[in-house]
Design a protein around this motif. Structure first.
Motif, PDB file in Angstrom:
ATOM      1  N   ASN A 215       0.856  -1.182   0.000  1.00  0.00           N
ATOM      2  CA  ASN A 215       0.000   0.000   0.000  1.00  0.00           C
ATOM      3  C   ASN A 215       0.893   1.233   0.000  1.00  0.00           C
ATOM      4  O   ASN A 215       1.743   1.397   0.888  1.00  0.00           O
ATOM      5  N   ARG A 216       0.695   2.126  -0.977  1.00  0.00           N
ATOM      6  CA  ARG A 216       1.547   3.299  -1.132  1.00  0.00           C
ATOM      7  C   ARG A 216       0.837   4.595  -0.736  1.00  0.00           C
ATOM      8  O   ARG A 216       1.121   5.669  -1.270  1.00  0.00           O
ATOM      9  N   HIS A 217      -0.049   4.493   0.241  1.00  0.00           N
ATOM     10  CA  HIS A 217      -0.807   5.664   0.688  1.00  0.00           C
ATOM     11  C   HIS A 217       0.102   6.776   1.198  1.00  0.00           C
ATOM     12  O   HIS A 217      -0.031   7.941   0.802  1.00  0.00           O
ATOM     13  N   GLU A 218       1.025   6.443   2.068  1.00  0.00           N
ATOM     14  CA  GLU A 218       1.893   7.468   2.638  1.00  0.00           C
ATOM     15  C   GLU A 218       2.801   8.083   1.578  1.00  0.00           C
ATOM     16  O   GLU A 218       3.053   9.289   1.583  1.00  0.00           O
ATOM     17  N   PHE A 219       3.286   7.265   0.677  1.00  0.00           N
ATOM     18  CA  PHE A 219       4.081   7.778  -0.448  1.00  0.00           C
ATOM     19  C   PHE A 219       3.259   8.783  -1.250  1.00  0.00           C
ATOM     20  O   PHE A 219       3.760   9.848  -1.649  1.00  0.00           O
ATOM     21  N   ALA A 220       1.973   8.465  -1.494  1.00  0.00           N
ATOM     22  CA  ALA A 220       1.106   9.338  -2.277  1.00  0.00           C
ATOM     23  C   ALA A 220       0.894  10.682  -1.576  1.00  0.00           C
ATOM     24  O   ALA A 220       0.958  11.742  -2.211  1.00  0.00           O
ATOM     25  N   VAL A 221       0.642  10.641  -0.270  1.00  0.00           N
ATOM     26  CA  VAL A 221       0.419  11.883   0.478  1.00  0.00           C
ATOM     27  C   VAL A 221       1.663  12.767   0.420  1.00  0.00           C
ATOM     28  O   VAL A 221       1.570  13.991   0.203  1.00  0.00           O
ATOM     29  N   THR A 222       2.823  12.163   0.594  1.00  0.00           N
ATOM     30  CA  THR A 222       4.065  12.932   0.505  1.00  0.00           C
ATOM     31  C   THR A 222       4.258  13.505  -0.889  1.00  0.00           C
ATOM     32  O   THR A 222       4.662  14.679  -1.052  1.00  0.00           O
ATOM     33  N   PHE A 223       3.952  12.718  -1.906  1.00  0.00           N
ATOM     34  CA  PHE A 223       4.058  13.187  -3.291  1.00  0.00           C
ATOM     35  C   PHE A 223       3.147  14.384  -3.522  1.00  0.00           C
ATOM     36  O   PHE A 223       3.558  15.389  -4.129  1.00  0.00           O
ATOM     37  N   PHE A 224       1.897  14.312  -3.038  1.00  0.00           N
ATOM     38  CA  PHE A 224       0.961  15.425  -3.212  1.00  0.00           C
ATOM     39  C   PHE A 224       1.465  16.683  -2.511  1.00  0.00           C
ATOM     40  O   PHE A 224       1.360  17.787  -3.050  1.00  0.00           O
ATOM     41  N   ASP A 225       2.003  16.525  -1.302  1.00  0.00           N
ATOM     42  CA  ASP A 225       2.528  17.680  -0.558  1.00  0.00           C
ATOM     43  C   ASP A 225       3.673  18.340  -1.318  1.00  0.00           C
ATOM     44  O   ASP A 225       3.734  19.571  -1.436  1.00  0.00           O
ATOM     45  N   GLN A 226       4.565  17.523  -1.843  1.00  0.00           N
ATOM     46  CA  GLN A 226       5.716  18.065  -2.570  1.00  0.00           C
ATOM     47  C   GLN A 226       5.287  18.715  -3.877  1.00  0.00           C
ATOM     48  O   GLN A 226       5.811  19.779  -4.255  1.00  0.00           O
ATOM     49  N   LEU A 227       4.318  18.113  -4.554  1.00  0.00           N
ATOM     50  CA  LEU A 227       3.818  18.680  -5.808  1.00  0.00           C
ATOM     51  C   LEU A 227       3.154  20.030  -5.561  1.00  0.00           C
ATOM     52  O   LEU A 227       3.379  20.990  -6.320  1.00  0.00           O
ATOM     53  N   GLN A 228       2.368  20.113  -4.508  1.00  0.00           N
ATOM     54  CA  GLN A 228       1.701  21.375  -4.183  1.00  0.00           C
ATOM     55  C   GLN A 228       2.716  22.463  -3.843  1.00  0.00           C
ATOM     56  O   GLN A 228       2.576  23.617  -4.261  1.00  0.00           O
ATOM     57  N   ALA A 229       3.759  22.082  -3.117  1.00  0.00           N
ATOM     58  CA  ALA A 229       4.792  23.059  -2.746  1.00  0.00           C
ATOM     59  C   ALA A 229       5.520  23.570  -3.986  1.00  0.00           C
ATOM     60  O   ALA A 229       5.776  24.784  -4.112  1.00  0.00           O
ATOM     61  N   ARG A 230       5.863  22.666  -4.904  1.00  0.00           N
ATOM     62  CA  ARG A 230       6.558  23.081  -6.126  1.00  0.00           C
ATOM     63  C   ARG A 230       5.672  23.977  -6.984  1.00  0.00           C
ATOM     64  O   ARG A 230       6.138  24.982  -7.546  1.00  0.00           O
ATOM     65  N   THR A 231       4.406  23.618  -7.086  1.00  0.00           N
ATOM     66  CA  THR A 231       3.478  24.404  -7.896  1.00  0.00           C
ATOM     67  C   THR A 231       3.298  25.796  -7.315  1.00  0.00           C
ATOM     68  O   THR A 231       3.281  26.799  -8.052  1.00  0.00           O
ATOM     69  N   SER A 232       3.171  25.880  -5.997  1.00  0.00           N
ATOM     70  CA  SER A 232       3.001  27.186  -5.343  1.00  0.00           C
ATOM     71  C   SER A 232       4.242  28.043  -5.507  1.00  0.00           C
ATOM     72  O   SER A 232       4.159  29.246  -5.795  1.00  0.00           O
ATOM     73  N   ALA A 233       5.416  27.415  -5.347  1.00  0.00           N
ATOM     74  CA  ALA A 233       6.668  28.160  -5.468  1.00  0.00           C
ATOM     75  C   ALA A 233       6.872  28.685  -6.881  1.00  0.00           C
ATOM     76  O   ALA A 233       7.442  29.775  -7.081  1.00  0.00           O
ATOM     77  N   ALA A 234       6.397  27.922  -7.868  1.00  0.00           N
ATOM     78  CA  ALA A 234       6.563  28.314  -9.268  1.00  0.00           C
ATOM     79  C   ALA A 234       5.447  29.232  -9.750  1.00  0.00           C
ATOM     80  O   ALA A 234       5.508  29.738 -10.873  1.00  0.00           O
ATOM     81  N   GLY A 235       4.434  29.422  -8.936  1.00  0.00           N
ATOM     82  CA  GLY A 235       3.312  30.270  -9.329  1.00  0.00           C
ATOM     83  C   GLY A 235       2.359  29.620 -10.303  1.00  0.00           C
ATOM     84  O   GLY A 235       1.584  30.302 -10.978  1.00  0.00           O
ATOM     85  N   GLY A 236       2.399  28.296 -10.378  1.00  0.00           N
ATOM     86  CA  GLY A 236       1.509  27.576 -11.290  1.00  0.00           C
ATOM     87  C   GLY A 236       2.156  26.303 -11.774  1.00  0.00           C
ATOM     88  O   GLY A 236       3.314  26.001 -11.424  1.00  0.00           O
ATOM     89  N   PRO A 237       1.443  25.510 -12.559  1.00  0.00           N
ATOM     90  CA  PRO A 237       1.989  24.234 -13.049  1.00  0.00           C
ATOM     91  C   PRO A 237       3.121  24.452 -14.040  1.00  0.00           C
ATOM     92  O   PRO A 237       3.248  25.527 -14.642  1.00  0.00           O
TER      93      PRO A 237
END
Length: 277
Positions: A215-237
């Motif tokens: 089960n990769r639930h925790e991996f997924a949550v961490t991935f989502f957190d990191q993706l959101q941080a990168r997107t916010s820092a870049a001002g968009g996708p």
């Protein structure tokens, strides 16, 4: 439950290749110098992206002489990654004609057209002869296929005795209703999410021997957190990303998927099995 037309219509973009070309230009690249790494964010249509692919495929023990089947290959991103990383030959099959046509062009951009063959077709009625492939895998595919037994029976048929199968699908973990739309379905009628127990029952009844699960639930949550941080820092996708593949509804689909995972209604889960000798 989804049928072939519903699934294909859901994924058809209409001008996907042009959209990807524009993304490449926005990166400051051209079709002649774009790399497999550049294309990763737009062609790995599953939770965890390329890192998830590496973690998953490493467990299949692919070798340069292996013939490998990618079931529900999409744009062929994982197939190209597998061919590049392990030196194997990969055949990908997918329902969506636009994905196949676009993926074939993308393979030529990175010089993998001779190692990677992408073909339009149904995973539950494949035209391949019996016992053709050494290995098979599918990543985020079963959520669109209601008849898991038919799917796994076809994969069993085309695998050689002793062949290995890897599954990395989003599976139900609570039985609760999901919030839609999500990346694989606009509404409940387009979704065929099932539990790990259902997959295991179908694998066993088909003849597979299950060797591992994760089960990769925790991996997924961490991935989502990191993706959101990168997107916010870049001002968009980024110029190249899954928002191109999913179109205007991408933000809502991704947000709902993240909510469903965080609420533990679903989780990305790996299952590995072998066809007995």
């Amino acid at each position: 439950m989804p049928d072939n037309n519903t699934v294909s219509d859901h994924y058809t973009h209409g001008s996907l290749l042009d959209a990807i070309r524009k993304g490449i230009a926005a990166l400051g690249k051209t079709e002649s110098n774009v790399t497999l790494e550049d294309l990763g964010p737009v062609e790995e249509f599953h939770i965890g992206g390329r890192q998830a692919s590496a973690d998953f495929l490493d467990q299949l023990e692919l070798s340069p002489d292996a013939t490998v089947l990618d079931v529900g290959c999409g744009l062929g991103g994982v197939a190209r990654f597998a061919a590049s990383r392990y030196g194997c030959s990969v055949t990908g099959i997918d329902l969506t004609d636009e994905y196949i046509r676009t993926g074939q062009v993308m393979s030529s951009w990175v010089g993998l057209q001779d190692q990677v063959s992408l073909e339009q077709g149904s995973a539950t009625a494949m035209g391949y002869r019996d016992e053709l492939f050494d290995k098979a895998y599918m990543m985020h595919v079963g959520m669109n296929i209601a008849d898991k037994s038919a799917l796994l029976s076809e994969i069993f048929r085309v695998l050689k005795p002793g062949g290995g199968l890897g599954i990395f699908d989003i599976m139900s973990t609570s039985g609760e209703s999901l919030k839609f739309p999500v990346p694989w379905a606009t509404e409940p009628s387009g979704s065929a999410v099932e539990s790990l127990e259902t997959y295991k029952e179908c694998l066993g009844s088909t003849g597979f021997r299950i060797t591992a699960e994760r089960n990769r639930h925790e991996f997924a949550v961490t991935f989502f957190d990191q993706l959101q941080a990168r997107t916010s820092a870049a001002g968009g996708p980024p110029p190249l990303g899954l928002h191109i593949v999913m179109g205007e509804s991408a933000p809502e689909k991704i947000a709902n998927m993240v909510e469903n995972v965080r609420a533990q209604r679903i989780a990305p889960i790996e299952v590995f099995a072998t066809k007995p000798e």
